[in-house]
Every structure is written in C-alpha cells, then in structure tokens.
Scaffold this active site. Structure first.
Site, PDB file in Angstrom:
ATOM      1  N   ASP A   1      34.866  32.128  51.043  1.00 50.72           N
ATOM      2  CA  ASP A   1      35.461  33.421  50.677  1.00 50.72           C
ATOM      3  C   ASP A   1      36.608  33.796  51.612  1.00 50.72           C
ATOM      4  O   ASP A   1      36.573  33.453  52.800  1.00 50.72           O
ATOM      5  CB  ASP A   1      34.350  34.494  50.740  1.00 50.72           C
ATOM      6  CG  ASP A   1      34.759  35.769  50.036  1.00 50.72           C
ATOM      7  OD1 ASP A   1      35.718  35.745  49.239  1.00 50.72           O
ATOM      8  OD2 ASP A   1      34.116  36.807  50.287  1.00 50.72           O
TER       9      ASP A   1
ATOM     10  N   HIS B   1      44.198  30.003  47.933  1.00 50.08           N
ATOM     11  CA  HIS B   1      43.309  28.946  47.444  1.00 50.08           C
ATOM     12  C   HIS B   1      43.848  27.578  47.853  1.00 50.08           C
ATOM     13  O   HIS B   1      43.099  26.709  48.307  1.00 50.08           O
ATOM     14  CB  HIS B   1      43.164  29.012  45.916  1.00 50.08           C
ATOM     15  CG  HIS B   1      42.550  30.290  45.427  1.00 50.08           C
ATOM     16  ND1 HIS B   1      41.463  30.861  46.035  1.00 50.08           N
ATOM     17  CD2 HIS B   1      42.882  31.108  44.394  1.00 50.08           C
ATOM     18  CE1 HIS B   1      41.144  31.973  45.389  1.00 50.08           C
ATOM     19  NE2 HIS B   1      41.984  32.152  44.397  1.00 50.08           N
TER      20      HIS B   1
ATOM     21  N   LEU C   1      26.470  11.922  52.957  1.00 52.39           N
ATOM     22  CA  LEU C   1      26.336  13.359  52.711  1.00 52.39           C
ATOM     23  C   LEU C   1      26.487  13.602  51.213  1.00 52.39           C
ATOM     24  O   LEU C   1      27.308  12.942  50.568  1.00 52.39           O
ATOM     25  CB  LEU C   1      27.438  14.114  53.463  1.00 52.39           C
ATOM     26  CG  LEU C   1      27.566  15.605  53.148  1.00 52.39           C
ATOM     27  CD1 LEU C   1      27.352  16.434  54.401  1.00 52.39           C
ATOM     28  CD2 LEU C   1      28.923  15.963  52.584  1.00 52.39           C
TER      29      LEU C   1
HETATM   30  C1  FPP Z   1      32.179  34.176  45.660  1.00 56.47           C
HETATM   31  O1  FPP Z   1      32.741  35.327  45.924  1.00 56.47           O
HETATM   32  C2  FPP Z   1      33.118  33.164  46.091  1.00 56.47           C
HETATM   33  C3  FPP Z   1      33.382  32.131  45.340  1.00 56.47           C
HETATM   34  C4  FPP Z   1      32.754  31.873  44.046  1.00 56.47           C
HETATM   35  C5  FPP Z   1      34.313  31.164  45.905  1.00 56.47           C
HETATM   36  C6  FPP Z   1      35.521  31.044  45.108  1.00 56.47           C
HETATM   37  C7  FPP Z   1      36.277  29.960  45.790  1.00 56.47           C
HETATM   38  C8  FPP Z   1      37.464  29.677  45.510  1.00 56.47           C
HETATM   39  C9  FPP Z   1      38.155  30.432  44.470  1.00 56.47           C
HETATM   40  C10 FPP Z   1      38.219  28.626  46.217  1.00 56.47           C
HETATM   41  C11 FPP Z   1      37.820  27.286  45.856  1.00 56.47           C
HETATM   42  C12 FPP Z   1      38.371  26.439  46.891  1.00 56.47           C
HETATM   43  C13 FPP Z   1      38.380  25.106  46.872  1.00 56.47           C
HETATM   44  C14 FPP Z   1      38.953  24.414  48.024  1.00 56.47           C
HETATM   45  C15 FPP Z   1      37.845  24.288  45.771  1.00 56.47           C
HETATM   46  P1  FPP Z   1      33.323  36.242  44.782  1.00 56.47           P
HETATM   47  O2  FPP Z   1      34.649  36.692  45.261  1.00 56.47           O
HETATM   48  O3  FPP Z   1      33.284  35.547  43.467  1.00 56.47           O
HETATM   49  O4  FPP Z   1      32.231  37.368  44.806  1.00 56.47           O
HETATM   50  P2  FPP Z   1      32.378  38.892  45.173  1.00 56.47           P
HETATM   51  O5  FPP Z   1      33.152  39.487  44.037  1.00 56.47           O
HETATM   52  O6  FPP Z   1      30.956  39.359  45.297  1.00 56.47           O
HETATM   53  O7  FPP Z   1      33.117  38.950  46.487  1.00 56.47           O
END
Ligand code: FPP
Length: 273
Positions: free
Chosen positions: A41, A58, A152
């Site tokens: 995040d 990102h 891993l």
């Molecule tokens: C959840 O928080 C966070 C995610 C689902 C991560 C999202 C990740 C990315 C967009 C980047 C991906 C990166 C790579 C390198 C593949 P949320 O923001 O969806 O939840 P919230 O609204 O509760 O904060």
C-alpha cells in the site's frame, strides 16, 4: 497457452538475490515466519506527494516487489503472498483499473524469468470473473514455467478478496451438500480449507502492511486468523528488503499463543522458576 513474445523493451537485467550487498541478521533456526503476506500500500500517496499521478507510483512499486522477494529468499521465508489487485479495486477509476490490469500482466511477463532463475514458484490466488484474460494467461504461464521451483512460493493475489474466497468456498460446499455428497455435520474447518483458492497455502505467520494504514482490507482473512500484524509507515515504492527484515524482527519479538495461555505469576515477582 501462448505467452507474449519477449521484446527488448521488456528485458530487465538479471541479478543475483544479494545484488544489493545487504544481508539479513542470522536468524535462529526455525524462527523465521514461514508465510509472510504483504499489502503493498501507498503507491498513490508516494506519487501524489511528488506531483505525479497514481500510476507512476504503481510503476515505482515494481522494483520494491522484486527487492522484497529477494530479501524474503535471503531471510529463508518459504511463502510470500502479495495483494496485487483486490476484488474491491474495480471501484477505482477506469483509467487506474485499466493500468493495473496491464501492469500486473506486464510485471509477470517482465519478471518471470528472473523469478524462475531465483527458484521462485509463482502462483495465483483470486477470482476469474472480470479478470482480464491476458492477465490470467500470464499468471498461468508463470505458474507453469516455475511449477518445479521450491526456494520460495510467491502467490500473486490478483482479483482476490478474502470474503469472496469464503463465499466461493461456501457455494461449492453448499452444492456438495445439496447433491448429497457431503453431510451438513461434516462441514468443518478442514473441509472449508479444502475449498479455498489454494488449499495447500499455509496459514499466514506474518502480515505486513506498508504506508501506515492499519487494516487488512479483506486480504487472506481465513489464512491470517493467527497471523502477527506489523504495520510500517514506509510507502510501498520506498519499501525494501530491509523493511521486510524489520517486520521479521518485530515478529520475532512477539509471543504467539494460538489461544493457549501459560500462567507465569513468578515473572511479576522477578522469579525464574
Ligand atoms: C489494498 O488496499 C491494497 C491492495 C489491494 C494493493 C494494490 C496494489 C497495487 C495496486 C500495486 C500492485 C503492485 C505491483 C508491483 C504488482 P486498498 O487500497 O485496496 O484498500 P483500502 O481502500 O482499504 O485502503
């Protein structure tokens, strides 16, 4: 299954896992968390603070992911699960959703050979409906390419949600009950686990979230029932293997009881018996 052709533009330099010259502390045998889950995040905030758009954040997060995978290998972590797109993330702007779909596909494509070289087994956890077929193809290709690796296991959680994972499991179980193949009294934790996306995924030991937010956002709900939670302020693009090792240090300082408890009144009196 036809993987996208590799182009010069996609090529990334190969590196050994310890290319930074940094090494984790010498952990006592058997103490390192077996399964670490990470909510990556803070990309959007990282970018906006620099006057950039969210997608630039990102993009910067890709290097952080690779660094953390390498750091996890160095530390001896066996399972790393990362939240790359949630079932709730479809509510972001159409432009960001489009970017994230293409980005997940391209990160897998660009990095799969490097991950394979490191002995990483890539797996996917998530729901098929709505997920771009090109993303599914890249996930499946990476799974196939790396199937025999055992250094891993990196589980990419794409179009994943903890609640829908349970809903999908319950639906399957309900169908089996309705068809008379399973007695309602036979529904157990073990049976539910067998219907999760990856039934053999071990429970999460350490759950890490970057960026200072302190919530799970629907990530690996069942699997994290007894995880230790570590929230770090670092925004994901600035996150590195050293942050992972910091989280492991904090984890090692925790007392995991799994519902059990030990009476130690002597500790308050300074005794040691
Ligand atoms: C959840 O928080 C966070 C995610 C689902 C991560 C999202 C990740 C990315 C967009 C980047 C991906 C990166 C790579 C390198 C593949 P949320 O923001 O969806 O939840 P919230 O609204 O509760 O904060």
């Amino acid at each position: 299954m036809t993987p996208k052709a590799y182009t010069h533009k996609d090529a990334v330099p190969y590196r050994p896992v310890d290319w930074t010259g940094l090494y984790p502390p010498a952990y006592e045998k058997g103490t390192v968390p077996h399964h670490v889950a990470i909510v990556m995040d803070g990309n959007g905030r990282w970018a906006n603070r620099r006057g950039l758009t969210r997608v630039e954040g990102h993009k910067a997060g890709e290097a952080a992911l690779l660094d953390v995978v390498a750091g996890a290998i160095q530390a001896g972590v066996k399972h790393l699960s990362v939240y790359a797109f949630s079932t709730e993330n479809w509510s972001r702007s159409p432009d960001e959703v489009r970017f994230l779909m293409g980005f997940n596909r391209d990160v897998l494509h660009r990095r799969r050979d490097q991950l394979n070289e490191w002995g990483v087994r890539v797996r996917w956890a998530g729901r098929r409906p709505r997920l771009w077929s090109s993303v599914i193809k890249e996930l499946q290709y990476a799974e196939q390419l790396t199937a025999d690796n055992d250094v891993l296991t990196l589980t990419m959680c794409v179009n994943y949600g903890g609640r829908v994972e349970l809903v999908d499991a319950m639906k399957q179980i309900a169908e089996e009950v309705a068809a008379g193949r399973v007695r309602p009294s036979a529904v157990s934790e073990k049976l539910i686990r067998r219907h999760l996306y990856l039934p053999d995924m071990p429970d999460v030991d350490l759950f890490v979230r970057s960026s200072g937010e302190q919530r799970t956002s629907n990530f690996l709900l069942w699997e994290s029932a007894y995880a230790e939670f570590v929230f770090l302020d670092t925004l994901w693009p600035d996150f590195s293997r050293q942050d992972l090792w910091e989280a492991i240090d904090r984890y090692l300082g925790r007392n995991r009881r799994f519902g059990g408890a030990v009476d130690t009144p002597h500790v308050a009196r300074g005794g040691n018996a």
